[in-house]
Scaffold this motif. Structure first.
Motif: not given
Length: 94
Positions: A32-34, A69-77, A84-93
């Motif tokens: 994901v990214g902006d 737990r891993q699936y839930n964690s990754r989806a939540r990330v 959060i990132g869409c309010n902070n331009p320039g991010f990428i995960l």
């Protein structure tokens, strides 16, 4: 996959037609990214739908087995990276 848009399409094609969640491996490939911020609500809804298919909505992570737990964690990330990132331009995960 290079973009969340392609991943969401893949998630919807698999998930929407069969009502089965995509695999953790597919979810792990989502980046994901902006550049997705214009459609963030749609992407978040698709990932939340995957959690619903897995039966993980409203579950306590400590009560889940390791795979869930891993699936839930990754989806939540993914979800929170967009929120959060869409309010902070320039991010990428990755």
């Amino acid at each position: 996959m290079k973009s969340l848009a392609a991943a969401v399409v893949a998630i919807c094609v698999v998930g929407c037609t069969s009502h089965r969640a995509v695999s953790y491996q597919k979810l792990e490939q989502v980046q994901v990214g902006d550049y997705q911020c214009a459609n963030a609500d749609q992407y978040i809804a698709e990932v939340q739908q995957q959690l619903k298919y897995k039966g993980l909505i409203g579950k306590n992570p400590e009560d889940l087995n390791e795979a869930d737990r891993q699936y839930n964690s990754r989806a939540r990330v993914i979800i929170w990276s967009l929120r959060i990132g869409c309010n902070n331009p320039g991010f990428i995960l990755k």
